[in-house]
Scaffold this active site. Sequence first.
Site, PDB file in Angstrom:
ATOM      1  N   ASP A  96      -7.129  63.465  -1.916  1.00  0.00           N
ATOM      2  CA  ASP A  96      -8.004  64.056  -2.915  1.00  0.00           C
ATOM      3  C   ASP A  96      -7.292  65.250  -3.549  1.00  0.00           C
ATOM      4  O   ASP A  96      -7.004  66.231  -2.862  1.00  0.00           O
ATOM      5  CB  ASP A  96      -9.288  64.512  -2.203  1.00  0.00           C
ATOM      6  CG  ASP A  96     -10.499  64.440  -3.085  1.00  0.00           C
ATOM      7  OD1 ASP A  96     -10.363  64.794  -4.272  1.00  0.00           O
ATOM      8  OD2 ASP A  96     -11.570  64.050  -2.603  1.00  0.00           O
ATOM      9  N   ASP A 197     -10.021  64.952  -8.562  1.00  0.00           N
ATOM     10  CA  ASP A 197     -11.326  65.585  -8.642  1.00  0.00           C
ATOM     11  C   ASP A 197     -11.614  66.064 -10.073  1.00  0.00           C
ATOM     12  O   ASP A 197     -10.734  66.676 -10.701  1.00  0.00           O
ATOM     13  CB  ASP A 197     -11.292  66.786  -7.685  1.00  0.00           C
ATOM     14  CG  ASP A 197     -12.647  67.401  -7.453  1.00  0.00           C
ATOM     15  OD1 ASP A 197     -13.542  66.692  -6.990  1.00  0.00           O
ATOM     16  OD2 ASP A 197     -12.799  68.615  -7.730  1.00  0.00           O
ATOM     17  N   GLU A 250     -12.125  61.168 -11.015  1.00  0.00           N
ATOM     18  CA  GLU A 250     -13.565  61.418 -10.981  1.00  0.00           C
ATOM     19  C   GLU A 250     -13.938  61.981 -12.339  1.00  0.00           C
ATOM     20  O   GLU A 250     -13.471  63.050 -12.723  1.00  0.00           O
ATOM     21  CB  GLU A 250     -13.917  62.417  -9.878  1.00  0.00           C
ATOM     22  CG  GLU A 250     -15.420  62.559  -9.741  1.00  0.00           C
ATOM     23  CD  GLU A 250     -15.858  63.868  -9.112  1.00  0.00           C
ATOM     24  OE1 GLU A 250     -16.971  63.923  -8.594  1.00  0.00           O
ATOM     25  OE2 GLU A 250     -15.104  64.855  -9.164  1.00  0.00           O
ATOM     26  N   HIS A 324     -19.596  61.400  -0.841  1.00  0.00           N
ATOM     27  CA  HIS A 324     -19.974  62.652  -0.190  1.00  0.00           C
ATOM     28  C   HIS A 324     -20.808  63.570  -1.073  1.00  0.00           C
ATOM     29  O   HIS A 324     -21.203  64.642  -0.635  1.00  0.00           O
ATOM     30  CB  HIS A 324     -18.689  63.380   0.220  1.00  0.00           C
ATOM     31  CG  HIS A 324     -17.891  63.772  -0.990  1.00  0.00           C
ATOM     32  ND1 HIS A 324     -17.273  62.841  -1.806  1.00  0.00           N
ATOM     33  CD2 HIS A 324     -17.659  64.975  -1.563  1.00  0.00           C
ATOM     34  CE1 HIS A 324     -16.697  63.468  -2.815  1.00  0.00           C
ATOM     35  NE2 HIS A 324     -16.909  64.762  -2.691  1.00  0.00           N
ATOM     36  N   ASP A 325     -21.031  63.201  -2.322  1.00  0.00           N
ATOM     37  CA  ASP A 325     -21.848  64.026  -3.221  1.00  0.00           C
ATOM     38  C   ASP A 325     -23.220  63.415  -3.475  1.00  0.00           C
ATOM     39  O   ASP A 325     -24.025  63.986  -4.222  1.00  0.00           O
ATOM     40  CB  ASP A 325     -21.158  64.174  -4.595  1.00  0.00           C
ATOM     41  CG  ASP A 325     -19.896  65.015  -4.530  1.00  0.00           C
ATOM     42  OD1 ASP A 325     -19.828  65.915  -3.681  1.00  0.00           O
ATOM     43  OD2 ASP A 325     -18.987  64.756  -5.345  1.00  0.00           O
TER      44      ASP A 325
HETATM   45  C1  GLC Z   1     -16.267  66.934  -7.192  1.00  0.00           C
HETATM   46  C2  GLC Z   1     -16.356  66.745  -5.703  1.00  0.00           C
HETATM   47  C3  GLC Z   1     -17.401  67.686  -5.180  1.00  0.00           C
HETATM   48  C4  GLC Z   1     -16.985  69.104  -5.496  1.00  0.00           C
HETATM   49  C5  GLC Z   1     -16.692  69.276  -6.998  1.00  0.00           C
HETATM   50  C6  GLC Z   1     -15.946  70.534  -7.281  1.00  0.00           C
HETATM   51  O1  GLC Z   1     -17.426  66.579  -7.841  1.00  0.00           O
HETATM   52  O2  GLC Z   1     -16.616  65.417  -5.394  1.00  0.00           O
HETATM   53  O3  GLC Z   1     -17.646  67.515  -3.814  1.00  0.00           O
HETATM   54  O4  GLC Z   1     -17.982  69.994  -5.130  1.00  0.00           O
HETATM   55  O5  GLC Z   1     -15.890  68.237  -7.490  1.00  0.00           O
HETATM   56  O6  GLC Z   1     -14.645  70.451  -6.773  1.00  0.00           O
END
Ligand code: GLC
Length: 554
Positions: A96, A197, A250, A324-325
């Site tokens: 990640d 990310d 993402e 995980h979110d």
């Molecule tokens: C992404 C991650 C999340 C994090 C955010 C800021 O959305 O998946 O868990 O809080 O980025 O890094």
Amino acid sequence: MNNLGQKVIYQIYPKSFYDSNGDGVGDIPGIIQKLDYIKKLNVDMIWFNPFFVSPQNDNGYDIADYYKIDPRFGTMADFEELVKKLKEINVGVMLDMVLNHCSTENIWFKKALAGDEKYRKFFYLRKAKPDGSLPNNWQSKFGGPAWAKFGDTDYYYLHLYDPTQADLDWHNPEVRKELFKVINFWRSKGVHGFRFDVINVTGKAEKLIDSTDPVEEKSLYTDTPVVHKYLKEMNAATFGQDPDSVTVGEMSSTTIPNSIEYSKPSEHELSMVFTFHHLKVDYKDGQKWTKTPFDFMKLKKLFTEWQEKMDQGGGWNALFWNNHDQPWALNRFGDTGKYREKSAEMLATATHLMRGTPYIYMGEEIGMMDPHYSSMKNYVDVEAKNAYQELLQEGKSQEEAFEIVKTKARDNSRVPMHWNDEKYAGFSQVKPWLMPTDQDKINVENELTHGEIFDYYQKLIKLRKSEKLISDGHIKMFLKDDPQIFAYARYLDDSDHKLLVFTNFYGEGCCAELPKEYQNKKYKVLISNYDEQSDKLDALISLKPYEVLAVVID
Ligand code: GLC
């Protein structure tokens, strides 16, 4: 394209997978101890949430040192062993990369604070407006303003997330060079997979002007044309040199045309994108911190648009319900009671047989669900805590605010993996950082001895590797107006065979008239979660509660 369509990726949240050293937090040696379990699934790659040095204000998404493993998760030697052991069972590693921002504990930020000009330029530092107000009116995604005071100077720094996550200024070529160095460092350790990310917010507008509304605000820093330029540059300087690389971005609030460009092979940006529109169909008026049942017709419409248009444009989607979110999909779109298993299998099939690369979030394969917490004290996530306070400020009662947090908190899916029915779910010998709740019924031991979900996931994974219709086929949705069935066809250019997938999203049986072209056909069942009797599709299809049926017709 290194068989992207045949791959299935498993996601491990290291903090919650297995605690090998009795400190209540999962770790890398713990993951190594569980490799036999992972092997059974036959996945191709594992995406690990960040385990780099971090103060953990946002659970590792606030990185203080991109080059080191956080001691709470293990050592570099542990990581190297993990890569080696995974390679032995033919599983790749996906790391990640949190490159939009770094922790305020990072040496870059510390040097900037100490006045080092080079590093001051790594961040978005701006003075207050002449009237003394913040440099602009942007809001942090975790609540409150997106600006925080830069030490005891006259400046503020931008943070789209927590104040301890300072946004890096990608406009500065030095920043990009440093970040690409990070990627290449991990590549040199045998890593071929990268998840980037919130990568589409790296191209902030040149001028950080005030926004007039929240939608316009996002457009000032999301999906700007320069992001494509950065991604092409990153690709060429790093993983693009590796024919085995698998990458996923993402993408926060993105669009289909942008996602096509991000993921179309000829653009040389990324292999695929995570998009989230389908996971906002249970947001009231687009707001996350609300409680409302999911809108099935909206879900179908979004899947239809994204799947068909990405196919036509040559883009590639990551397919997923959980991460995980997100609170668990079973609580949102399935059934947590009588039909837990059937609905888990139905949901899995709906995504696994679509066009793209499926991701399985640890615990999904045993049907895990949101924990039953009774107080805000049980939650640790900064986002949940801030949201609770904001809900109270909006005038909600404590009970109302808590009910909302319970259904939306990211901690829901961060609960430790349930290995067995012990007090701490076999995850740890001591009290874990988040408590498990349903492990007496739902756990790996139970599932492997008499459950049916894990088995079913094994079949889905196997099918993706053997059926070209699944890995390579185009997609077209049908029964678009049906209020209960989500159905689609997969087909290849050079064959008359078609894969038809029917999923019933509800706990009551249902029936629908098939499109003429699919009526009265002989078929072969590829997978189903009930025992099938008939060998012919009539004019009508009927499905039992949460039934799924995937068949191949000539
Ligand atoms: C992404 C991650 C999340 C994090 C955010 C800021 O959305 O998946 O868990 O809080 O980025 O890094």
